[in-house]
Scaffold this active site. Structure first.
Site, PDB file in Angstrom:
ATOM      1  N   GLY A 169      18.275  75.294  39.174  1.00  0.00           N
ATOM      2  CA  GLY A 169      18.218  75.866  37.847  1.00  0.00           C
ATOM      3  C   GLY A 169      19.301  75.310  37.022  1.00  0.00           C
ATOM      4  O   GLY A 169      19.924  75.857  36.240  1.00  0.00           O
ATOM      5  N   ALA A 170      19.933  74.124  37.495  1.00  0.00           N
ATOM      6  CA  ALA A 170      21.212  73.475  36.931  1.00  0.00           C
ATOM      7  C   ALA A 170      21.193  72.944  35.702  1.00  0.00           C
ATOM      8  O   ALA A 170      22.020  72.329  35.213  1.00  0.00           O
ATOM      9  CB  ALA A 170      21.726  72.498  38.024  1.00  0.00           C
ATOM     10  N   GLY A 229      21.838  77.021  30.995  1.00  0.00           N
ATOM     11  CA  GLY A 229      22.095  78.457  31.281  1.00  0.00           C
ATOM     12  C   GLY A 229      23.274  78.549  32.200  1.00  0.00           C
ATOM     13  O   GLY A 229      24.187  77.592  32.472  1.00  0.00           O
ATOM     14  N   ILE A 230      23.306  79.343  33.079  1.00  0.00           N
ATOM     15  CA  ILE A 230      24.164  79.932  33.954  1.00  0.00           C
ATOM     16  C   ILE A 230      24.310  78.916  35.342  1.00  0.00           C
ATOM     17  O   ILE A 230      25.176  78.646  35.777  1.00  0.00           O
ATOM     18  CB  ILE A 230      23.752  81.380  34.586  1.00  0.00           C
ATOM     19  CG1 ILE A 230      23.906  82.387  33.202  1.00  0.00           C
ATOM     20  CG2 ILE A 230      24.865  81.791  35.591  1.00  0.00           C
ATOM     21  CD1 ILE A 230      23.220  83.487  33.553  1.00  0.00           C
ATOM     22  N   GLY A 231      23.235  78.268  35.488  1.00  0.00           N
ATOM     23  CA  GLY A 231      22.990  77.288  36.557  1.00  0.00           C
ATOM     24  C   GLY A 231      23.809  75.884  36.124  1.00  0.00           C
ATOM     25  O   GLY A 231      24.573  75.510  36.863  1.00  0.00           O
ATOM     26  N   SER A 253      19.780  90.411  39.311  1.00  0.00           N
ATOM     27  CA  SER A 253      20.199  90.917  38.034  1.00  0.00           C
ATOM     28  C   SER A 253      20.383  92.387  38.005  1.00  0.00           C
ATOM     29  O   SER A 253      19.838  93.097  38.910  1.00  0.00           O
ATOM     30  CB  SER A 253      19.068  90.806  37.055  1.00  0.00           C
ATOM     31  OG  SER A 253      18.966  91.579  35.998  1.00  0.00           O
ATOM     32  N   TYR A 306       9.332  90.464  36.404  1.00  0.00           N
ATOM     33  CA  TYR A 306      10.612  89.947  36.450  1.00  0.00           C
ATOM     34  C   TYR A 306      11.594  90.783  37.428  1.00  0.00           C
ATOM     35  O   TYR A 306      12.125  90.521  38.368  1.00  0.00           O
ATOM     36  CB  TYR A 306      11.217  89.645  35.277  1.00  0.00           C
ATOM     37  CG  TYR A 306      12.613  89.197  35.251  1.00  0.00           C
ATOM     38  CD1 TYR A 306      13.170  87.978  35.599  1.00  0.00           C
ATOM     39  CD2 TYR A 306      13.863  90.196  34.714  1.00  0.00           C
ATOM     40  CE1 TYR A 306      14.348  87.618  35.691  1.00  0.00           C
ATOM     41  CE2 TYR A 306      14.919  89.771  34.908  1.00  0.00           C
ATOM     42  CZ  TYR A 306      15.238  88.338  35.451  1.00  0.00           C
ATOM     43  OH  TYR A 306      16.648  87.955  35.285  1.00  0.00           O
TER      44      TYR A 306
END
Ligand SMILES: NC(=O)c1ccc[n+]([C@@H]2O[C@H](COP(=O)([O-])OP(=O)(O)OC[C@H]3O[C@@H](n4cnc5c(N)ncnc54)[C@H](OP(=O)(O)O)[C@@H]3O)[C@@H](O)[C@H]2O)c1
Length: 323
Positions: free
Chosen positions: A24-25, A28-30, A154, A180
């Site tokens: 997930g790069a 966002g956070i990735g 999370s 989720y």
């Protein structure tokens, strides 16, 4: 481990010579995690949802950090055959050795969807694809002297109940958020299962969980927009925008991946109020996440669904008494 003391990006050790894989790069956070690791000198493999995303992510990171050693790879976590192929590709690019694997990619608040393999989509992307990727990368991870796997969960894991690939109507009532929450609980159950798997065998592999707090990303809102739930999407975005940037939200992930004092089976998150923001510290997992039977159940089920990438073994809980 003693992960309670203050930590900043200045504490990232020299990572040159080490290889990191971040899922997930593309955003966002990735993307932020990949950038921090690249600035630290690591060779970073950006695992993205498609080859086009991988290519774009590689270009974007290189533009921000011209010295970065970085390469993008397509890896759709919702397709187990692609995950296996991507792991081979990654192993080749990494020349057989992966020091850090950050399982960060995620989806949220999707309407009920099945992956091509027939699994509920939050479970498929957030957990099962990462379980398979980790299993297929095991030989490369075990070629590193101090390998780490960081699973990104999370605070919402506290609301998770019972993760399952079968979370489908009518067998179970489906809700886009509970699916989720369950998948984020699965990220912790997998971390503890992997921690036990490694320690049972006396392997140096460390499985660590990390959560970013609350950050301003596209998580959830795009699905909600597409679904026409504009009010919910707006609320989510406003809530996320109040808290920290992806660059700061990535700190617990980076600490989990690089701090030599972080031990197998630990869980890091932001140290501020309600763990929404702040510098990374050790945080508590819900009791349900540490339940031995739940760990075993998910491990068994995930092994079956992904073709047994991990050699079978009895699980013991090394994390017990850690809190
Ligand atoms: N943002 C928060 O407040 C928050 C809070 C707690 C936990 N987290 C966790 O942080 C992690 C990162 O989320 P984020 O907030 O940075 O969200 P984001 O900006 O939406 O990024 C999600 C990433 O996951 C990738 N992804 C989605 N489906 C994929 C698939 N099938 N195969 C491969 N990659 C896929 C996306 O790639 P594409 O865009 O190419 O699909 C994207 O790079 C997630 O695990 C999330 O649960 C976030």
């Amino acid at each position: 481990g003693r992960a309670r003391d203050a930590w900043t990006l200045a504490d990232v050790p020299d990572l040159s010579g080490r290889t990191a894989v971040v899922t997930g790069a593309s955003r966002g956070i990735g993307a932020a995690t990949a950038e921090h690791l690249a600035r630290g000198g690591a060779y970073v493999i950006l695992a993205c949802s498609s080859p086009a995303e991988a290519c774009a992510a590689e270009g974007a990171l290189r533009a921000r950090v011209p010295s970065a050693r970085v390469v993008g790879v397509g890896c759709d976590l919702a397709r187990l055959d692609q995950v296996r192929a991507a792991a081979e590709h990654i192993t080749a690019l990494a020349e057989g050795r992966v020091d850090m694997l950050v399982n960060n990619a995620g989806v949220a608040a999707l309407p009920f969807t099945l992956s091509v393999d027939g699994h509920e989509m939050h479970f498929a992307v957030n957990h099962l694809g990462h379980f398979a990727l980790t299993g297929h990368l095991l030989p490369a991870l075990l070629n590193a002297s101090e390998p780490r796997v960081v699973n990104v969960t999370s605070v919402l894991h506290w609301l998770g109940r019972r993760p399952s690939h079968r979370a489908r109507p009518p067998a179970r009532r489906y809700h886009r958020w509970t699916a989720y929450f369950d998948s984020k609980l699965a990220n912790l159950l997998f971390t503890y299962g992997l921690a036990a798997w490694a320690s049972d065998r006396g392997l140096p592999l460390r499985a660590v969980a990390a959560h970013p707090g609350l950050a301003d990303t596209t998580l959830g809102s795009s699905a909600l927009d597409a679904d026409g739930r504009h009010l919910e999407a707006r609320l989510l975005r406003r809530l996320q925008a109040r808290w920290h940037s992806p660059a700061e939200a990535a700190w617990p992930l980076v600490r989990a991946a690089t701090d030599p004092r972080v031990a197998n089976g630990e869980f890091l998150g932001p140290g501020g109020r309600w763990e929404w923001s702040g510098t990374p510290v050790r945080v508590r997992a819900a009791r349900r996440a540490r339940d031995v039977q739940a760990v075993e159940r998910l491990w068994r089920q995930s092994q079956q669904l992904t073709g047994h990438p991990f050699p079978s073994h009895p699980l013991r809980p090394p994390w017990e008494g850690a809190f």
